[in-house]
Design a protein around this motif. Structure first.
Motif, PDB file in Angstrom:
ATOM      1  N   ALA A  77       0.928  -1.096  -0.031  1.00  0.00           N
ATOM      2  CA  ALA A  77       0.088  -0.063   0.069  1.00  0.00           C
ATOM      3  C   ALA A  77       0.984   1.070   0.043  1.00  0.00           C
ATOM      4  O   ALA A  77       1.910   1.407   0.845  1.00  0.00           O
ATOM      5  N   ALA A  78       0.518   2.194  -0.704  1.00  0.00           N
ATOM      6  CA  ALA A  78       1.459   3.574  -0.815  1.00  0.00           C
ATOM      7  C   ALA A  78       0.916   4.296   0.386  1.00  0.00           C
ATOM      8  O   ALA A  78       0.317   4.100   0.953  1.00  0.00           O
ATOM      9  N   ALA A  79       1.935   5.213   0.472  1.00  0.00           N
ATOM     10  CA  ALA A  79       2.096   6.116   1.736  1.00  0.00           C
ATOM     11  C   ALA A  79       0.720   6.865   1.586  1.00  0.00           C
ATOM     12  O   ALA A  79       0.218   7.361   0.576  1.00  0.00           O
ATOM     13  N   GLY A  80      -0.039   6.812   2.584  1.00  0.00           N
ATOM     14  CA  GLY A  80      -1.380   7.755   2.697  1.00  0.00           C
ATOM     15  C   GLY A  80      -2.530   6.709   2.610  1.00  0.00           C
ATOM     16  O   GLY A  80      -3.692   7.177   2.740  1.00  0.00           O
ATOM     17  N   VAL A  81      -2.267   5.457   2.348  1.00  0.00           N
ATOM     18  CA  VAL A  81      -3.470   4.318   2.129  1.00  0.00           C
ATOM     19  C   VAL A  81      -3.418   3.888   3.561  1.00  0.00           C
ATOM     20  O   VAL A  81      -2.211   3.250   4.131  1.00  0.00           O
ATOM     21  N   GLU A  82      -4.477   3.846   4.376  1.00  0.00           N
ATOM     22  CA  GLU A  82      -4.527   3.441   5.669  1.00  0.00           C
ATOM     23  C   GLU A  82      -4.880   1.884   5.692  1.00  0.00           C
ATOM     24  O   GLU A  82      -5.972   1.496   5.083  1.00  0.00           O
ATOM     25  N   VAL A  83      -4.162   1.110   6.148  1.00  0.00           N
ATOM     26  CA  VAL A  83      -4.418  -0.338   6.241  1.00  0.00           C
ATOM     27  C   VAL A  83      -5.234  -0.520   7.181  1.00  0.00           C
ATOM     28  O   VAL A  83      -4.530  -0.654   8.596  1.00  0.00           O
ATOM     29  N   VAL A  84      -6.342  -1.147   7.424  1.00  0.00           N
ATOM     30  CA  VAL A  84      -7.229  -1.516   8.503  1.00  0.00           C
ATOM     31  C   VAL A  84      -7.076  -2.683   8.903  1.00  0.00           C
ATOM     32  O   VAL A  84      -6.658  -3.143  10.160  1.00  0.00           O
ATOM     33  N   GLU A  85      -6.881  -3.880   8.035  1.00  0.00           N
ATOM     34  CA  GLU A  85      -6.794  -5.081   8.214  1.00  0.00           C
ATOM     35  C   GLU A  85      -5.573  -5.652   7.002  1.00  0.00           C
ATOM     36  O   GLU A  85      -6.014  -5.607   5.994  1.00  0.00           O
TER      37      GLU A  85
ATOM     38  N   ASP B 253     -10.447   4.677   2.898  1.00  0.00           N
ATOM     39  CA  ASP B 253     -10.104   5.805   1.780  1.00  0.00           C
ATOM     40  C   ASP B 253     -10.220   7.104   2.763  1.00  0.00           C
ATOM     41  O   ASP B 253     -10.597   7.009   3.878  1.00  0.00           O
ATOM     42  N   PRO B 254      -9.853   8.357   2.127  1.00  0.00           N
ATOM     43  CA  PRO B 254      -9.703   9.451   3.052  1.00  0.00           C
ATOM     44  C   PRO B 254     -11.120   9.827   3.472  1.00  0.00           C
ATOM     45  O   PRO B 254     -11.167  10.929   4.488  1.00  0.00           O
ATOM     46  N   ASP B 255     -11.984   9.541   2.927  1.00  0.00           N
ATOM     47  CA  ASP B 255     -13.609   9.636   3.461  1.00  0.00           C
ATOM     48  C   ASP B 255     -14.184   8.843   4.603  1.00  0.00           C
ATOM     49  O   ASP B 255     -15.410   8.972   4.893  1.00  0.00           O
TER      50      ASP B 255
END
Length: 116
Positions: free
Chosen positions: A77-85, A101-103
């Motif tokens: 995952a690129a920087a800025g992509v929040e990995v939840v699981e 995602d950001p939203d």
């Protein structure tokens, strides 16, 4: 490595039979049904629709797009992509990751077992 488009649309229901019949009434055809009240349908174009039944009292999650990843081990995952699981093996023979995602929407990324 990047995602490769939409693998499926994932939908929860309180009644698999009624949900399957509804989508068949809209032109979807049944690919398969499982022995635990879930299954996959498709139409002539677009990704398959996977529907899973959850208990009556459980709140239904919003429909989720599942993005295809050819190789979970090679995906970063690129920087800025929040990995939840992070990627984990599923009971249905794939590996799945959840990102936000950001939203605040959740997205599933699905890869085959063992990579490409």
């Amino acid at each position: 490595m990047a995602t490769e488009g939409i693998e499926a649309v994932f939908l929860e229901t309180h009644n698999w039979g009624k949900a399957a019949k509804f989508f068949q009434g809209l032109g979807y055809e049944l690919d398969f049904a499982t022995d635990h009240n879930s299954g996959q349908l498709h139409n002539a174009v677009g990704p398959p629709l996977f529907i899973a039944e959850v208990p009556e009292g459980q709140e239904l999650r919003e429909p989720r797009l599942v993005l295809k990843v050819p190789d979970a081990d090679a995906f970063r995952a690129a920087a800025g992509v929040e990995v939840v699981e992070p990627f984990a093996e599923t009971h249905f023979g794939t590996r799945e990751m959840t990102v936000r995602d950001p939203d605040g929407r959740l997205w599933s990324l699905q890869a085959p077992l063992g990579g490409a």
